[in-house]
Design a protein around this motif. Structure first.
Motif, PDB file in Angstrom:
ATOM      1  N   LEU A  28      10.512  -8.762 -10.746  1.00 24.99           N
ATOM      2  CA  LEU A  28       9.153  -8.332 -11.059  1.00 24.99           C
ATOM      3  C   LEU A  28       8.275  -8.288  -9.816  1.00 24.99           C
ATOM      4  CD1 LEU A  28       8.549 -10.217 -14.429  1.00 24.99           C
ATOM      5  CD2 LEU A  28       8.798  -7.744 -14.100  1.00 24.99           C
ATOM      6  N   THR A  29       8.485  -9.210  -8.897  1.00 20.71           N
ATOM      7  CA  THR A  29       7.727  -9.203  -7.648  1.00 20.71           C
ATOM      8  C   THR A  29       8.059  -7.961  -6.824  1.00 20.71           C
ATOM      9  OG1 THR A  29       7.694 -11.613  -7.622  1.00 20.71           O
ATOM     10  CG2 THR A  29       7.217 -10.495  -5.536  1.00 20.71           C
ATOM     11  N   VAL A  30       9.337  -7.641  -6.713  1.00 20.25           N
ATOM     12  CA  VAL A  30       9.737  -6.444  -5.965  1.00 20.25           C
ATOM     13  C   VAL A  30       9.198  -5.190  -6.657  1.00 20.25           C
ATOM     14  CG1 VAL A  30      11.725  -5.022  -5.301  1.00 20.25           C
ATOM     15  CG2 VAL A  30      11.769  -7.491  -4.932  1.00 20.25           C
ATOM     16  N   TRP A  31       9.311  -5.119  -7.958  1.00 23.80           N
ATOM     17  CA  TRP A  31       8.800  -3.960  -8.707  1.00 23.80           C
ATOM     18  C   TRP A  31       7.293  -3.786  -8.497  1.00 23.80           C
ATOM     19  CZ3 TRP A  31       5.316  -4.024 -12.834  1.00 23.80           C
ATOM     20  CH2 TRP A  31       5.083  -2.791 -13.419  1.00 23.80           C
ATOM     21  N   ALA A  32       6.536  -4.869  -8.568  1.00 24.23           N
ATOM     22  CA  ALA A  32       5.092  -4.791  -8.383  1.00 24.23           C
ATOM     23  C   ALA A  32       4.752  -4.334  -6.963  1.00 24.23           C
ATOM     24  CB  ALA A  32       4.445  -6.147  -8.666  1.00 24.23           C
ATOM     25  N   THR A  33       5.466  -4.843  -5.989  1.00 23.73           N
ATOM     26  CA  THR A  33       5.213  -4.452  -4.600  1.00 23.73           C
ATOM     27  C   THR A  33       5.539  -2.986  -4.370  1.00 23.73           C
ATOM     28  OG1 THR A  33       5.721  -6.700  -3.893  1.00 23.73           O
ATOM     29  CG2 THR A  33       5.737  -4.995  -2.201  1.00 23.73           C
ATOM     30  N   VAL A  34       6.657  -2.538  -4.892  1.00 24.45           N
ATOM     31  CA  VAL A  34       7.051  -1.141  -4.710  1.00 24.45           C
ATOM     32  C   VAL A  34       6.089  -0.211  -5.437  1.00 24.45           C
ATOM     33  CG1 VAL A  34       8.851   0.550  -5.253  1.00 24.45           C
ATOM     34  CG2 VAL A  34       9.450  -1.651  -4.259  1.00 24.45           C
ATOM     35  N   SER A  35       5.609  -0.606  -6.594  1.00 20.47           N
ATOM     36  CA  SER A  35       4.665   0.251  -7.313  1.00 20.47           C
ATOM     37  C   SER A  35       3.334   0.342  -6.582  1.00 20.47           C
ATOM     38  CB  SER A  35       4.461  -0.244  -8.746  1.00 20.47           C
ATOM     39  OG  SER A  35       3.796  -1.483  -8.753  1.00 20.47           O
ATOM     40  N   LEU A  36       2.942  -0.702  -5.869  1.00 20.73           N
ATOM     41  CA  LEU A  36       1.715  -0.656  -5.074  1.00 20.73           C
ATOM     42  C   LEU A  36       1.911   0.119  -3.777  1.00 20.73           C
ATOM     43  CD1 LEU A  36       0.383  -4.297  -5.385  1.00 20.73           C
ATOM     44  CD2 LEU A  36      -0.606  -2.255  -6.395  1.00 20.73           C
ATOM     45  N   GLU A  37       3.130   0.120  -3.282  1.00 20.92           N
ATOM     46  CA  GLU A  37       3.401   0.712  -1.974  1.00 20.92           C
ATOM     47  C   GLU A  37       2.992   2.175  -1.906  1.00 20.92           C
ATOM     48  OE1 GLU A  37       7.108   1.175   1.126  1.00 20.92           O
ATOM     49  OE2 GLU A  37       7.494   0.578  -0.926  1.00 20.92           O
ATOM     50  N   SER A  38       3.365   2.941  -2.881  1.00 19.88           N
ATOM     51  CA  SER A  38       3.068   4.368  -2.810  1.00 19.88           C
ATOM     52  C   SER A  38       1.577   4.659  -2.956  1.00 19.88           C
ATOM     53  CB  SER A  38       3.854   5.110  -3.889  1.00 19.88           C
ATOM     54  OG  SER A  38       3.443   4.653  -5.163  1.00 19.88           O
ATOM     55  N   ARG A  39       0.849   3.805  -3.608  1.00 18.92           N
ATOM     56  CA  ARG A  39      -0.580   4.059  -3.815  1.00 18.92           C
ATOM     57  C   ARG A  39      -1.459   3.532  -2.700  1.00 18.92           C
ATOM     58  NH1 ARG A  39      -0.821   1.798  -9.692  1.00 18.92           N
ATOM     59  NH2 ARG A  39       1.224   2.563 -10.174  1.00 18.92           N
ATOM     60  N   TYR A  40      -1.194   2.330  -2.242  1.00 19.15           N
ATOM     61  CA  TYR A  40      -2.133   1.672  -1.333  1.00 19.15           C
ATOM     62  C   TYR A  40      -1.546   1.310   0.024  1.00 19.15           C
ATOM     63  CZ  TYR A  40      -4.377   0.976  -5.839  1.00 19.15           C
ATOM     64  OH  TYR A  40      -4.917   1.172  -7.062  1.00 19.15           O
ATOM     65  N   LEU A  41      -0.375   0.717   0.020  1.00 19.22           N
ATOM     66  CA  LEU A  41       0.133   0.093   1.227  1.00 19.22           C
ATOM     67  C   LEU A  41       0.538   1.076   2.319  1.00 19.22           C
ATOM     68  CD1 LEU A  41       2.186  -2.854  -0.248  1.00 19.22           C
ATOM     69  CD2 LEU A  41      -0.130  -2.859   0.638  1.00 19.22           C
ATOM     70  N   CYS A  42       1.044   2.264   1.946  1.00 18.95           N
ATOM     71  CA  CYS A  42       1.483   3.213   2.964  1.00 18.95           C
ATOM     72  C   CYS A  42       0.316   3.786   3.751  1.00 18.95           C
ATOM     73  CB  CYS A  42       2.294   4.342   2.337  1.00 18.95           C
ATOM     74  SG  CYS A  42       3.948   3.805   1.885  1.00 18.95           S
ATOM     75  N   LYS A  43      -0.871   3.649   3.264  1.00 16.91           N
ATOM     76  CA  LYS A  43      -2.038   4.176   3.954  1.00 16.91           C
ATOM     77  C   LYS A  43      -2.565   3.210   5.009  1.00 16.91           C
ATOM     78  CE  LYS A  43      -3.200   6.945   0.032  1.00 16.91           C
ATOM     79  NZ  LYS A  43      -3.522   6.760  -1.321  1.00 16.91           N
ATOM     80  N   LEU A  44      -2.016   2.021   5.067  1.00 14.16           N
ATOM     81  CA  LEU A  44      -2.458   1.033   6.033  1.00 14.16           C
ATOM     82  C   LEU A  44      -1.521   1.066   7.243  1.00 14.16           C
ATOM     83  CD1 LEU A  44      -3.208  -1.893   3.570  1.00 14.16           C
ATOM     84  CD2 LEU A  44      -4.846  -0.335   4.611  1.00 14.16           C
ATOM     85  N   LYS A  45      -1.998   1.613   8.345  1.00 13.68           N
ATOM     86  CA  LYS A  45      -1.168   1.787   9.549  1.00 13.68           C
ATOM     87  C   LYS A  45      -0.622   0.467  10.112  1.00 13.68           C
ATOM     88  CE  LYS A  45      -1.196   6.203   9.928  1.00 13.68           C
ATOM     89  NZ  LYS A  45       0.028   6.944   9.700  1.00 13.68           N
ATOM     90  N   PRO A  46      -1.412  -0.635  10.133  1.00 10.69           N
ATOM     91  CA  PRO A  46      -0.830  -1.882  10.639  1.00 10.69           C
ATOM     92  C   PRO A  46       0.371  -2.360   9.820  1.00 10.69           C
ATOM     93  CG  PRO A  46      -3.215  -2.058  10.599  1.00 10.69           C
ATOM     94  CD  PRO A  46      -2.856  -0.786   9.891  1.00 10.69           C
ATOM     95  N   LEU A  47       0.314  -2.185   8.508  1.00  5.86           N
ATOM     96  CA  LEU A  47       1.459  -2.586   7.686  1.00  5.86           C
ATOM     97  C   LEU A  47       2.645  -1.658   7.905  1.00  5.86           C
ATOM     98  CD1 LEU A  47      -0.128  -3.649   4.284  1.00  5.86           C
ATOM     99  CD2 LEU A  47       0.695  -5.075   6.146  1.00  5.86           C
ATOM    100  N   GLU A  48       2.367  -0.376   8.138  1.00  6.03           N
ATOM    101  CA  GLU A  48       3.441   0.563   8.436  1.00  6.03           C
ATOM    102  C   GLU A  48       4.117   0.198   9.762  1.00  6.03           C
ATOM    103  OE1 GLU A  48       4.099   5.351   9.090  1.00  6.03           O
ATOM    104  OE2 GLU A  48       2.204   4.633   8.271  1.00  6.03           O
TER     105      GLU A  48
END
Length: 125
Positions: A28-48
């Motif tokens: 569930l943790t991996v699923w929640a992270t992956v579902s957030l990734e496409s919406r929010y996390l990929c737009k953050l250059k430091p995390l990329e």
């Protein structure tokens, strides 16, 4: 149920419970992270950058983390928060630099030289 038992510290033991309980929580943790990734996390250059640099950080941390501790002890810095912060941030920064200035250029050259999939180039064009 597993989470409730963990909170109550009334956790049954056994391999099947570990697999079902912790496997479910991890999934569930991996699923929640992956579902957030496409919406929010990929737009953050430091995390990329951290994601792209993760292998370089993995390779370099074992050299730099002990060095941070040795230097800090020689400078008589014994505050745990300072040691932990420095031992975490410095390897990340140096790993990102290793990725940007060593790994990425080498990868670019090798891809240009050894890319043997001309059919893929035709599709993307």
């Amino acid at each position: 149920v597993t989470l409730l038992l963990s909170v109550l510290n009334a956790r049954p033991t056994g391999a099947w419970f570990d697999l079902a309980g912790f496997g479910t929580i991890a999934g569930l943790t991996v699923w929640a992270t992956v579902s957030l990734e496409s919406r929010y996390l990929c737009k953050l250059k430091p995390l990329e950058l951290l994601g792209n640099s993760s292998y370089a950080i993995y390779l370099t941390h074992s050299f730099f983390t002990p060095g941070v501790v040795i230097v800090a002890l020689k400078l008589a810095v014994t505050e745990p928060v300072v040691l932990i912060t420095a031992a975490t941030l410095l390897p990340c920064v140096l790993g990102c630099m290793a990725y940007k200035y060593v790994e990425a250029p080498i990868t670019r050259v090798l891809r240009a030289k050894f890319d043997t999939a001309p059919h893929m180039k035709a599709r993307s064009a």
